[in-house]
Design a protein around this motif. Sequence first.
Motif, PDB file in Angstrom:
ATOM      1  N   ASP A  34      -4.380   5.655  -1.403  1.00  0.00           N
ATOM      2  CA  ASP A  34      -3.465   5.369  -0.301  1.00  0.00           C
ATOM      3  C   ASP A  34      -3.635   6.389   0.823  1.00  0.00           C
ATOM      4  O   ASP A  34      -3.677   6.019   2.003  1.00  0.00           O
ATOM      5  N   GLU A  35      -3.750   7.661   0.466  1.00  0.00           N
ATOM      6  CA  GLU A  35      -3.925   8.707   1.479  1.00  0.00           C
ATOM      7  C   GLU A  35      -5.235   8.535   2.235  1.00  0.00           C
ATOM      8  O   GLU A  35      -5.289   8.713   3.453  1.00  0.00           O
ATOM      9  N   LEU A  36      -6.301   8.175   1.524  1.00  0.00           N
ATOM     10  CA  LEU A  36      -7.592   7.954   2.180  1.00  0.00           C
ATOM     11  C   LEU A  36      -7.521   6.783   3.163  1.00  0.00           C
ATOM     12  O   LEU A  36      -8.041   6.869   4.275  1.00  0.00           O
ATOM     13  N   LEU A  37      -6.871   5.700   2.746  1.00  0.00           N
ATOM     14  CA  LEU A  37      -6.750   4.533   3.632  1.00  0.00           C
ATOM     15  C   LEU A  37      -5.869   4.830   4.838  1.00  0.00           C
ATOM     16  O   LEU A  37      -6.177   4.414   5.962  1.00  0.00           O
ATOM     17  N   ARG A  38      -4.794   5.540   4.625  1.00  0.00           N
ATOM     18  CA  ARG A  38      -3.908   5.884   5.745  1.00  0.00           C
ATOM     19  C   ARG A  38      -4.626   6.798   6.739  1.00  0.00           C
ATOM     20  O   ARG A  38      -4.489   6.644   7.948  1.00  0.00           O
ATOM     21  N   ALA A  39      -5.396   7.753   6.217  1.00  0.00           N
ATOM     22  CA  ALA A  39      -6.124   8.676   7.092  1.00  0.00           C
ATOM     23  C   ALA A  39      -7.178   7.932   7.910  1.00  0.00           C
ATOM     24  O   ALA A  39      -7.426   8.274   9.070  1.00  0.00           O
ATOM     25  N   GLY A  40      -7.795   6.899   7.317  1.00  0.00           N
ATOM     26  CA  GLY A  40      -8.812   6.130   8.009  1.00  0.00           C
ATOM     27  C   GLY A  40      -8.270   5.208   9.081  1.00  0.00           C
ATOM     28  O   GLY A  40      -8.987   4.810   9.996  1.00  0.00           O
ATOM     29  N   ARG A  41      -6.990   4.853   8.980  1.00  0.00           N
ATOM     30  CA  ARG A  41      -6.319   3.980   9.950  1.00  0.00           C
ATOM     31  C   ARG A  41      -7.100   2.689  10.211  1.00  0.00           C
ATOM     32  O   ARG A  41      -7.213   2.241  11.344  1.00  0.00           O
ATOM     33  N   LEU A  42      -7.631   2.114   9.150  1.00  0.00           N
ATOM     34  CA  LEU A  42      -8.415   0.886   9.271  1.00  0.00           C
ATOM     35  C   LEU A  42      -7.545  -0.363   9.331  1.00  0.00           C
ATOM     36  O   LEU A  42      -7.894  -1.328  10.004  1.00  0.00           O
ATOM     37  N   VAL A  43      -6.449  -0.350   8.587  1.00  0.00           N
ATOM     38  CA  VAL A  43      -5.534  -1.488   8.547  1.00  0.00           C
ATOM     39  C   VAL A  43      -4.112  -0.950   8.507  1.00  0.00           C
ATOM     40  O   VAL A  43      -3.873   0.198   8.161  1.00  0.00           O
ATOM     41  N   GLU A  44      -3.188  -1.807   8.856  1.00  0.00           N
ATOM     42  CA  GLU A  44      -1.775  -1.441   8.890  1.00  0.00           C
ATOM     43  C   GLU A  44      -1.261  -1.183   7.467  1.00  0.00           C
ATOM     44  O   GLU A  44      -1.397  -2.049   6.600  1.00  0.00           O
ATOM     45  N   PRO A  45      -0.679  -0.001   7.207  1.00  0.00           N
ATOM     46  CA  PRO A  45      -0.078   0.232   5.892  1.00  0.00           C
ATOM     47  C   PRO A  45       0.956  -0.851   5.589  1.00  0.00           C
ATOM     48  O   PRO A  45       1.704  -1.275   6.449  1.00  0.00           O
ATOM     49  N   GLY A  46       0.959  -1.317   4.365  1.00  0.00           N
ATOM     50  CA  GLY A  46       1.884  -2.366   3.953  1.00  0.00           C
ATOM     51  C   GLY A  46       1.298  -3.759   4.070  1.00  0.00           C
ATOM     52  O   GLY A  46       1.850  -4.708   3.534  1.00  0.00           O
ATOM     53  N   SER A  47       0.167  -3.889   4.767  1.00  0.00           N
ATOM     54  CA  SER A  47      -0.458  -5.204   4.910  1.00  0.00           C
ATOM     55  C   SER A  47      -1.169  -5.589   3.616  1.00  0.00           C
ATOM     56  O   SER A  47      -1.466  -4.745   2.767  1.00  0.00           O
ATOM     57  N   LEU A  48      -1.460  -6.854   3.485  1.00  0.00           N
ATOM     58  CA  LEU A  48      -2.197  -7.339   2.321  1.00  0.00           C
ATOM     59  C   LEU A  48      -3.582  -6.690   2.256  1.00  0.00           C
ATOM     60  O   LEU A  48      -4.069  -6.349   1.186  1.00  0.00           O
ATOM     61  N   GLU A  49      -4.194  -6.496   3.405  1.00  0.00           N
ATOM     62  CA  GLU A  49      -5.497  -5.856   3.452  1.00  0.00           C
ATOM     63  C   GLU A  49      -5.423  -4.411   2.963  1.00  0.00           C
ATOM     64  O   GLU A  49      -6.286  -3.941   2.227  1.00  0.00           O
ATOM     65  N   HIS A  50      -4.375  -3.695   3.394  1.00  0.00           N
ATOM     66  CA  HIS A  50      -4.178  -2.307   2.951  1.00  0.00           C
ATOM     67  C   HIS A  50      -3.993  -2.271   1.432  1.00  0.00           C
ATOM     68  O   HIS A  50      -4.580  -1.425   0.753  1.00  0.00           O
ATOM     69  N   ARG A  51      -3.192  -3.175   0.936  1.00  0.00           N
ATOM     70  CA  ARG A  51      -2.947  -3.238  -0.509  1.00  0.00           C
ATOM     71  C   ARG A  51      -4.248  -3.498  -1.268  1.00  0.00           C
ATOM     72  O   ARG A  51      -4.522  -2.857  -2.280  1.00  0.00           O
ATOM     73  N   ALA A  52      -5.066  -4.432  -0.764  1.00  0.00           N
ATOM     74  CA  ALA A  52      -6.344  -4.735  -1.419  1.00  0.00           C
ATOM     75  C   ALA A  52      -7.261  -3.515  -1.395  1.00  0.00           C
ATOM     76  O   ALA A  52      -7.909  -3.192  -2.398  1.00  0.00           O
ATOM     77  N   GLY A  53      -7.308  -2.824  -0.257  1.00  0.00           N
ATOM     78  CA  GLY A  53      -8.132  -1.617  -0.168  1.00  0.00           C
ATOM     79  C   GLY A  53      -7.640  -0.518  -1.085  1.00  0.00           C
ATOM     80  O   GLY A  53      -8.430   0.148  -1.756  1.00  0.00           O
ATOM     81  N   ARG A  54      -6.331  -0.331  -1.125  1.00  0.00           N
ATOM     82  CA  ARG A  54      -5.748   0.702  -1.990  1.00  0.00           C
ATOM     83  C   ARG A  54      -6.039   0.399  -3.454  1.00  0.00           C
ATOM     84  O   ARG A  54      -6.427   1.282  -4.213  1.00  0.00           O
ATOM     85  N   GLN A  55      -5.862  -0.860  -3.848  1.00  0.00           N
ATOM     86  CA  GLN A  55      -6.097  -1.211  -5.249  1.00  0.00           C
ATOM     87  C   GLN A  55      -7.562  -1.073  -5.635  1.00  0.00           C
ATOM     88  O   GLN A  55      -7.872  -0.549  -6.704  1.00  0.00           O
ATOM     89  N   ALA A  56      -8.472  -1.527  -4.773  1.00  0.00           N
ATOM     90  CA  ALA A  56      -9.901  -1.425  -5.087  1.00  0.00           C
ATOM     91  C   ALA A  56     -10.336   0.035  -5.147  1.00  0.00           C
ATOM     92  O   ALA A  56     -11.077   0.437  -6.049  1.00  0.00           O
ATOM     93  N   LEU A  57      -9.854   0.830  -4.216  1.00  0.00           N
ATOM     94  CA  LEU A  57     -10.219   2.241  -4.203  1.00  0.00           C
ATOM     95  C   LEU A  57      -9.572   2.991  -5.368  1.00  0.00           C
ATOM     96  O   LEU A  57     -10.222   3.825  -6.013  1.00  0.00           O
TER      97      LEU A  57
END
Length: 188
Positions: A34-57
Amino acid sequence: MGALLPDSTDGHGRGGGGDTVVPMAWLCAEYTADELLRAGRLVEPGSLEHRAGRQALALTIHLCDGAGSGVLSAARLDEWLSRTSHDHPWPDWVHERLAERSEMGVPPAEGRGRAARSSVGTDPDLALARKTWRQLEATRILAADLRGLSASAGLGTLGMYEVDESAQTWVPAWQLGLPLGHLALHLY
């Protein structure tokens, strides 16, 4: 209510005072992702895309033997980058690692023995990893159809393949989450 201690159990998911086994390895992997995805600012936190990225990572981090001490070393980041790269057979690797851990019965490199198993005989970290994999496979996300990209596809002005974003298809969540995780690692 008992304290939430990861290693204090009597082999049945209970400590002497009724403590609950906490899947700390999984929670650390998920927090790191979650911290890596938030730092990258690739997708909006809380979005389905963010969730998919967080889970895969998180699944990648956990199956690479966790986030460890929380210190992100270059070697650890390189391993995660390698596992999430486009040419890596990630789904096969996930299946193999989950099967290995199921056979072993305890998570490696976590320093916990069979006492960390719950009352049904499974490790709580492994149970969350399995659940996450099932969700990543079952959840579908509407995304640009990239399957048609090949050497015959037209190159744009920057030498990149042109993507017709109006051509969309439903893909398993991991197919979107994995490249998001990989990009987040690169941006870190």
